[in-house]
Write a protein that holds these residues in place. Structure first.
Motif, mmCIF file in Angstrom:
data_model
loop_
_atom_site.group_PDB
_atom_site.id
_atom_site.type_symbol
_atom_site.label_atom_id
_atom_site.label_comp_id
_atom_site.label_asym_id
_atom_site.label_seq_id
_atom_site.Cartn_x
_atom_site.Cartn_y
_atom_site.Cartn_z
ATOM 1 N N THR A 1 6.068 -5.986 -3.930
ATOM 2 C CA THR A 1 6.683 -5.634 -5.169
ATOM 3 C C THR A 1 6.458 -4.004 -5.937
ATOM 4 O O THR A 1 4.724 -4.115 -5.690
ATOM 5 C CB THR A 1 6.594 -6.632 -6.473
ATOM 6 N N ALA A 2 6.705 -3.694 -6.303
ATOM 7 C CA ALA A 2 6.393 -2.612 -7.456
ATOM 8 C C ALA A 2 6.905 -2.624 -8.318
ATOM 9 O O ALA A 2 8.177 -2.997 -8.670
ATOM 10 C CB ALA A 2 7.100 -1.106 -6.345
ATOM 11 N N THR A 3 6.314 -2.377 -9.568
ATOM 12 C CA THR A 3 6.765 -2.637 -10.403
ATOM 13 C C THR A 3 6.788 -1.234 -11.616
ATOM 14 O O THR A 3 5.999 0.361 -11.013
ATOM 15 C CB THR A 3 5.132 -3.369 -11.610
ATOM 16 N N PHE A 4 7.825 -0.965 -12.293
ATOM 17 C CA PHE A 4 8.311 0.265 -12.920
ATOM 18 C C PHE A 4 9.084 -0.435 -14.291
ATOM 19 O O PHE A 4 9.463 -1.331 -14.461
ATOM 20 C CB PHE A 4 9.153 1.202 -11.770
ATOM 21 N N THR A 5 9.003 1.031 -14.902
ATOM 22 C CA THR A 5 9.986 0.398 -17.083
ATOM 23 C C THR A 5 11.293 1.274 -16.052
ATOM 24 O O THR A 5 11.337 1.955 -15.611
ATOM 25 C CB THR A 5 8.941 1.406 -17.795
ATOM 26 N N ALA A 6 11.942 0.374 -16.739
ATOM 27 C CA ALA A 6 13.211 0.089 -16.550
ATOM 28 C C ALA A 6 14.022 1.242 -17.001
ATOM 29 O O ALA A 6 14.107 1.384 -18.530
ATOM 30 C CB ALA A 6 14.381 -0.549 -16.313
ATOM 31 N N ALA A 7 14.220 2.848 -16.904
ATOM 32 C CA ALA A 7 15.768 3.222 -18.135
ATOM 33 C C ALA A 7 16.802 3.376 -18.019
ATOM 34 O O ALA A 7 17.296 3.436 -16.385
ATOM 35 C CB ALA A 7 14.914 5.121 -17.543
ATOM 36 N N ASN A 8 17.257 3.012 -18.912
ATOM 37 C CA ASN A 8 19.567 2.529 -18.978
ATOM 38 C C ASN A 8 19.321 1.797 -18.045
ATOM 39 O O ASN A 8 20.277 1.672 -17.229
ATOM 40 C CB ASN A 8 19.758 4.081 -18.533
ATOM 41 N N GLY A 9 18.472 0.802 -17.600
ATOM 42 C CA GLY A 9 18.943 -0.320 -16.958
ATOM 43 C C GLY A 9 18.366 0.215 -14.975
ATOM 44 O O GLY A 9 19.199 -1.015 -14.173
ATOM 45 N N VAL A 10 18.562 1.141 -14.711
ATOM 46 C CA VAL A 10 18.034 1.507 -13.667
ATOM 47 C C VAL A 10 16.669 1.732 -12.717
ATOM 48 O O VAL A 10 16.577 2.391 -13.736
ATOM 49 C CB VAL A 10 19.050 2.964 -13.222
ATOM 50 N N ILE A 11 16.962 1.213 -11.634
ATOM 51 C CA ILE A 11 15.468 1.927 -11.008
ATOM 52 C C ILE A 11 15.599 2.720 -9.550
ATOM 53 O O ILE A 11 17.106 1.386 -8.770
ATOM 54 C CB ILE A 11 14.510 0.826 -10.539
ATOM 55 N N GLY B 1 0.146 -1.047 0.080
ATOM 56 C CA GLY B 1 -0.243 0.134 0.042
ATOM 57 C C GLY B 1 0.779 1.160 0.341
ATOM 58 O O GLY B 1 0.087 2.392 -0.261
ATOM 59 N N ASP B 2 1.739 1.112 0.376
ATOM 60 C CA ASP B 2 2.844 2.439 -0.151
ATOM 61 C C ASP B 2 3.161 2.501 -1.239
ATOM 62 O O ASP B 2 3.131 1.872 -2.016
ATOM 63 C CB ASP B 2 4.395 2.191 0.801
ATOM 64 N N VAL B 3 3.152 4.359 -0.974
ATOM 65 C CA VAL B 3 3.426 4.565 -2.893
ATOM 66 C C VAL B 3 5.130 5.228 -3.393
ATOM 67 O O VAL B 3 5.227 5.629 -2.270
ATOM 68 C CB VAL B 3 2.389 6.157 -3.007
ATOM 69 N N VAL B 4 5.313 4.919 -4.261
ATOM 70 C CA VAL B 4 6.566 4.321 -4.496
ATOM 71 C C VAL B 4 7.404 5.593 -5.743
ATOM 72 O O VAL B 4 6.266 4.702 -5.884
ATOM 73 C CB VAL B 4 7.808 2.990 -3.504
ATOM 74 N N ARG B 5 8.445 5.826 -5.032
ATOM 75 C CA ARG B 5 8.800 7.277 -6.469
ATOM 76 C C ARG B 5 9.843 6.264 -7.332
ATOM 77 O O ARG B 5 11.320 5.869 -6.691
ATOM 78 C CB ARG B 5 8.585 8.227 -6.255
ATOM 79 N N ASN B 6 10.117 6.124 -8.579
ATOM 80 C CA ASN B 6 11.060 5.795 -9.283
ATOM 81 C C ASN B 6 12.046 6.964 -9.753
ATOM 82 O O ASN B 6 11.610 7.746 -10.023
ATOM 83 C CB ASN B 6 11.387 5.086 -10.448
ATOM 84 N N ALA B 7 13.190 7.330 -8.553
ATOM 85 C CA ALA B 7 13.343 8.846 -8.169
ATOM 86 C C ALA B 7 14.427 8.752 -10.176
ATOM 87 O O ALA B 7 14.536 10.148 -10.501
ATOM 88 C CB ALA B 7 14.640 8.967 -7.254
ATOM 89 N N TYR B 8 14.824 7.359 -10.377
ATOM 90 C CA TYR B 8 15.416 7.842 -11.577
ATOM 91 C C TYR B 8 14.359 8.508 -12.511
ATOM 92 O O TYR B 8 15.069 9.326 -13.625
ATOM 93 C CB TYR B 8 15.871 6.268 -12.692
ATOM 94 N N ASP B 9 12.922 8.528 -12.973
ATOM 95 C CA ASP B 9 12.118 8.887 -13.893
ATOM 96 C C ASP B 9 10.949 9.575 -13.592
ATOM 97 O O ASP B 9 10.125 10.235 -14.199
ATOM 98 C CB ASP B 9 12.126 7.705 -14.344
ATOM 99 N N GLY B 10 10.539 9.941 -12.122
ATOM 100 C CA GLY B 10 9.999 10.388 -11.435
ATOM 101 C C GLY B 10 8.459 9.552 -11.455
ATOM 102 O O GLY B 10 7.215 9.922 -10.903
ATOM 103 N N SER B 11 7.839 7.823 -12.120
ATOM 104 C CA SER B 11 6.979 7.798 -11.925
ATOM 105 C C SER B 11 6.715 6.715 -10.459
ATOM 106 O O SER B 11 7.987 6.937 -10.079
ATOM 107 C CB SER B 11 7.367 6.066 -13.231
#
Length: 93
Positions: free
Chosen positions: A77-87, A58-68
């Motif tokens: 788990t938290a699902t993100f799209t990897a940009a340049n291989g990094v999350i 239930g926590d909301v998390v952010r991918n600091a690499y792309d802001g999503s």
């Protein structure tokens, strides 16, 4: 990446835990403040990153690499799209 390290004392210090292959959690408690992040490297496409022990369901998390942002699932788990291989996962505050 420099801004992420500047914003998170756990990246420059603290302890590292291997959560899964190429997924690491870092945490540090100092002066009553706890900082936790999860870093996934060598990733591609949409990735369900395990965050158990660092973020709760239930926590909301952010991918600091792309802001999503994403909400941590019941399977921790938290699902993100990897940009340049990094999350770079942090709490969305």
């Amino acid at each position: 990446l420099g801004k992420f390290r500047f914003n998170h004392m756990s990246v420059g210090g603290g302890s590292q835990t291997t959560i899964a292959t190429n997924v690491y959690g870092r945490s540090l408690t100092e002066d009553g403040v706890t900082d936790k992040v999860v870093i996934a490297i060598n990733q591609s496409g949409s990735v369900a990153v395990p965050v158990s022990g660092f973020f709760a369901s239930g926590d909301v998390v952010r991918n600091a690499y792309d802001g999503s942002t994403a909400t941590v699932s019941s399977s921790l788990t938290a699902t993100f799209t990897a940009a340049n291989g990094v999350i770079l996962i942090e709490a969305d505050e």
